[in-house]
Design a protein around this motif. Sequence first.
Motif, PDB file in Angstrom:
ATOM      1  N   UNK A  78      -4.265   7.430   6.286  1.00 20.15           N
ATOM      2  CA  UNK A  78      -4.135   8.407   5.201  1.00 20.15           C
ATOM      3  C   UNK A  78      -5.308   9.382   5.204  1.00 20.15           C
ATOM      4  N   UNK A  81      -6.737   9.937  -8.046  1.00 26.79           N
ATOM      5  CA  UNK A  81      -5.817   8.795  -8.012  1.00 26.79           C
ATOM      6  C   UNK A  81      -6.022   7.937  -6.766  1.00 26.79           C
ATOM      7  N   UNK A  82      -6.300   8.602  -5.646  1.00 24.66           N
ATOM      8  CA  UNK A  82      -6.517   7.845  -4.406  1.00 24.66           C
ATOM      9  C   UNK A  82      -7.788   7.010  -4.528  1.00 24.66           C
ATOM     10  N   UNK A 111       1.336   7.253  -6.538  1.00 15.33           N
ATOM     11  CA  UNK A 111       0.447   8.398  -6.712  1.00 15.33           C
ATOM     12  C   UNK A 111       1.211   9.703  -6.519  1.00 15.33           C
ATOM     13  N   UNK A 112       2.015   9.750  -5.458  1.00 15.96           N
ATOM     14  CA  UNK A 112       2.687  11.001  -5.082  1.00 15.96           C
ATOM     15  C   UNK A 112       3.807  11.407  -6.047  1.00 15.96           C
ATOM     16  N   UNK A 165       2.004   1.906  -3.390  1.00 14.70           N
ATOM     17  CA  UNK A 165       0.922   2.448  -4.223  1.00 14.70           C
ATOM     18  C   UNK A 165       0.803   3.958  -4.011  1.00 14.70           C
ATOM     19  N   UNK A 166       0.863   4.367  -2.741  1.00 12.56           N
ATOM     20  CA  UNK A 166       0.770   5.804  -2.447  1.00 12.56           C
ATOM     21  C   UNK A 166       1.979   6.549  -3.016  1.00 12.56           C
ATOM     22  N   UNK A 218      -4.969  15.000  -5.357  1.00 14.70           N
ATOM     23  CA  UNK A 218      -4.685  13.587  -5.676  1.00 14.70           C
ATOM     24  C   UNK A 218      -5.932  12.709  -5.521  1.00 14.70           C
ATOM     25  N   UNK A 234      -7.765  -1.641  -4.399  1.00  5.37           N
ATOM     26  CA  UNK A 234      -7.454  -2.417  -3.200  1.00  5.37           C
ATOM     27  C   UNK A 234      -8.707  -2.809  -2.438  1.00  5.37           C
ATOM     28  N   UNK A 244      -6.928   3.984  -6.419  1.00  2.67           N
ATOM     29  CA  UNK A 244      -6.190   3.070  -5.541  1.00  2.67           C
ATOM     30  C   UNK A 244      -7.138   2.363  -4.590  1.00  2.67           C
ATOM     31  N   UNK A 250      -4.423   1.328   7.380  1.00  3.07           N
ATOM     32  CA  UNK A 250      -3.566   2.278   6.661  1.00  3.07           C
ATOM     33  C   UNK A 250      -4.381   3.323   5.901  1.00  3.07           C
ATOM     34  N   UNK A 256       0.824  -1.213   0.000  1.00  2.00           N
ATOM     35  CA  UNK A 256       0.000   0.000   0.000  1.00  2.00           C
ATOM     36  C   UNK A 256       0.860   1.266   0.000  1.00  2.00           C
ATOM     37  N   UNK A 257       1.951   1.241   0.774  1.00  4.89           N
ATOM     38  CA  UNK A 257       2.833   2.406   0.802  1.00  4.89           C
ATOM     39  C   UNK A 257       3.422   2.666  -0.589  1.00  4.89           C
TER      40      UNK A 257
END
Lengths: 336, 336
Positions: B246, B266-267, A249-250, A245-246, B263, B274, B270, B242, A242-243
Amino acid sequence: MRIIVDAFGGDNAPLEIIKGSLDAVKEYGVDITLVGKEDVIRKVCKEQGINPDTFEILNADDVITNDDNGSDVVKAKSQSSMAVGLKYLHDGGGDAFVSAGSSGAICVGATLIVKRIKGISRPGFAAVIPGAVSKFMLLDCGANLQCRPEMLRQFAVMGSVYMNKVMGIDNPRVGIANVGTEEHKGTELQQETYALLKNSSLNFIGYVEGRDIPADKCDVVVCDGFTGNMILKTYEGVAIALMKKFKGIFTKNLKNKLAASMVLKDVKVLKKDFDYGETGGAPILGVQKPVFKAHGDSDARSFKNAIGQTKQYLESGVIEIVTEKLKEIKAGEEND
Amino acid sequence: MRIIVDAFGGDNAPLEIIKGSLDAVKEYGVDITLVGKEDVIRKVCKEQGINPDTFEILNADDVITNDDNGSDVVKAKSQSSMAVGLKYLHDGGGDAFVSAGSSGAICVGATLIVKRIKGISRPGFAAVIPGAVSKFMLLDCGANLQCRPEMLRQFAVMGSVYMNKVMGIDNPRVGIANVGTEEHKGTELQQETYALLKNSSLNFIGYVEGRDIPADKCDVVVCDGFTGNMILKTYEGVAIALMKKFKGIFTKNLKNKLAASMVLKDVKVLKKDFDYGETGGAPILGVQKPVFKAHGDSDARSFKNAIGQTKQYLESGVIEIVTEKLKEIKAGEEND
C-alpha cells in the motif's frame, strides 16, 4: 489433452464449475469431461445456454462434502463425482483431474485411486501462494499432519521441480519453515530435514521464519501438513482482514471515496497480485498423474485458472522428472 | 511498584530502552531499576540529558544475545543483564521484569530463576495480537515447541484469566488452533486438548482455523509453541508485506500521493490498530512473578507500552487467580 473435472466439488458447484470449464475449453483448447449428476449438469447447461456437447459427461450420483471423512472417497462415497473422476483418470479416460471439493478427500483419493509415484512416501498438498515479490510454494498444506524428515525431503524435491517447470523459476530456493534461522533451532523434524537437504543437490537456503515467508526468502517452503495448513490459512486470514480494513477506509466518507477512485486501478492490481484465487489452487504432488485442487470457493474465473494450471502441470513433465530424481536419490543412498 | 528493566535487551538497547523507561516513569508513576553495564547506562543518560537518579541502576557486565542458546541465561551468561535482573526479581528487589532480549532466554530464565507457579507444567510465551476487530492472545508462541494436552489446558486457563483481568474482556472465548473445525480434525494433541477443554469451566468455543484467527472468532488461541510461533510470525510478515504494498501505491506518483494525503489520518489509525508494537509484547505466563517480553525491535514508545502492560499484569492479580484455578482443577481431578 483431456482434463477430468469434478462438476460437484466446491461451494459454487455445479454452476461456476461448468462455466469455468467452458471458459477453459475456449481459452486453453482442452477437452473436458464433467463428472457428476448428468441430469443436473444438462439442466444447468440448458439454463445457461451452454451446449452440453462441449463436454464429455460422466455420470456419478453421489457427492463428497467437507463433512465427510477424507477416507470416505474410497468407502461410503466411492460413487461420488470425485471418486468416479479419479478412477476415470487412473483408468486412462483423461490426462489430469481437477476438483474444488474436499482437500482431505482429494488427497486420500489421489493417493489410493491414482496411486503414488514409485518411491514417494506420501503425496503432498502443495499450495502456490502470492508473496510480496513473487509466488512461492508451501507444502505440505494439510495432506499429512505429521511428517518424517524423509517426507519433507521428497516435498522439497517435488516442489523444486514444480516451481521450475510449471512456474518458470530458475534453480528454485528451498527453505524449511522454522521458529528461527540458526541450525540448532526447531524440533527433530526440522533439524533432521536440514541435514538431509544440506547434502542434497537442491538450492537449499536453510530455515525460513514465518515473518520471512511472504518476503521472497525462498520459492519452496517445506513443512509438515499441520504447520503448512496453519501458515496458509493465517496468511489468507490476515490478507482478508487487512483488505477489509482498507475497504472500510476507502468507503468511509465522500473525501475518502474520492481518494479511493484515484488509486483504484493500483489497488485492483495489488488485490489481484495478492489474490490466492488467481493462482487457481494447489497440485497434489507425488501421484502418478496430475491431480489439482481448486479453491473451495472457486468461481468460474478461479476454476478456469485451476484448469490452466493443471494443463501446465501436465505439459511440464513434472511427474517424469520427479520419478527420475527419486531414482537418483535412491541410487545415491545405495552407493553411500 | 518497582519494575526491573533489562537495559541491554533488544535491537535498540540501551538507548531506546532507557528513553522508554523514562517515559514510563513519567506516564505510569512506576519506579524503575535499569539492569546492565552501569557505565554505559550513565553515559547514555548524560548524552540524552536524562538524570540517572531517575532510576535505580543495577550493574551487570554481560549481555545475552539471540545467538546464545536460551539455556545460557543460567549457564555461560549468568552475569548477563537478563539473568541478573531475573535474579533480582526472584529475590524481591522489584515486583516485575521486562526485557526486549532473546525470547528463548527469557522463557528459560523466567522458568528456572523466577520459578513456576505451583502446578504449572511449563510457562507459556503469550503474545497479545491485534485482530480485525479486537486484540486476542496466542499461546504458546515458542517457549515450548512440543506440548502435551495438559500444557495446552493450562495455557487456556492462564490466557483466559489474563485477557479477562488485564485486557478487560468478559468471559474470554477460548479456541484451539487447528486445521479444521470438526471434532475429529487435527492430531492427538488437538483432539485430547479438545476433550479437556470441553469439560472445563472455560468459555470454550472449539477449534479455530488459521483463516479465522484474525477474524475475532475467539480471545485466546492455544497451541504448541512451534505452531504458535509460525502463526505469530506469518501474521506479522503478511501484515508488513501488505502495508508495504500500500505504501508503494501511495507514493507511486503525484496523483496517488494526493489521494494518500486525503486518507492519511485513517491509514495511520489502521496502522496503529494493526501494529503489534502497540500491544508492547508478550507476558510469560505461569511464573510466580510478572515477566514480560517486549518486542525485540522495540523503540522507546513500544518499550514504554511494554512497561504499561507489565504494570497492568502486576496489578491485575492474574498470578494469584491462576494459582487458585490450578488448585480447583487439581481438586476436581482428585474427586473424579
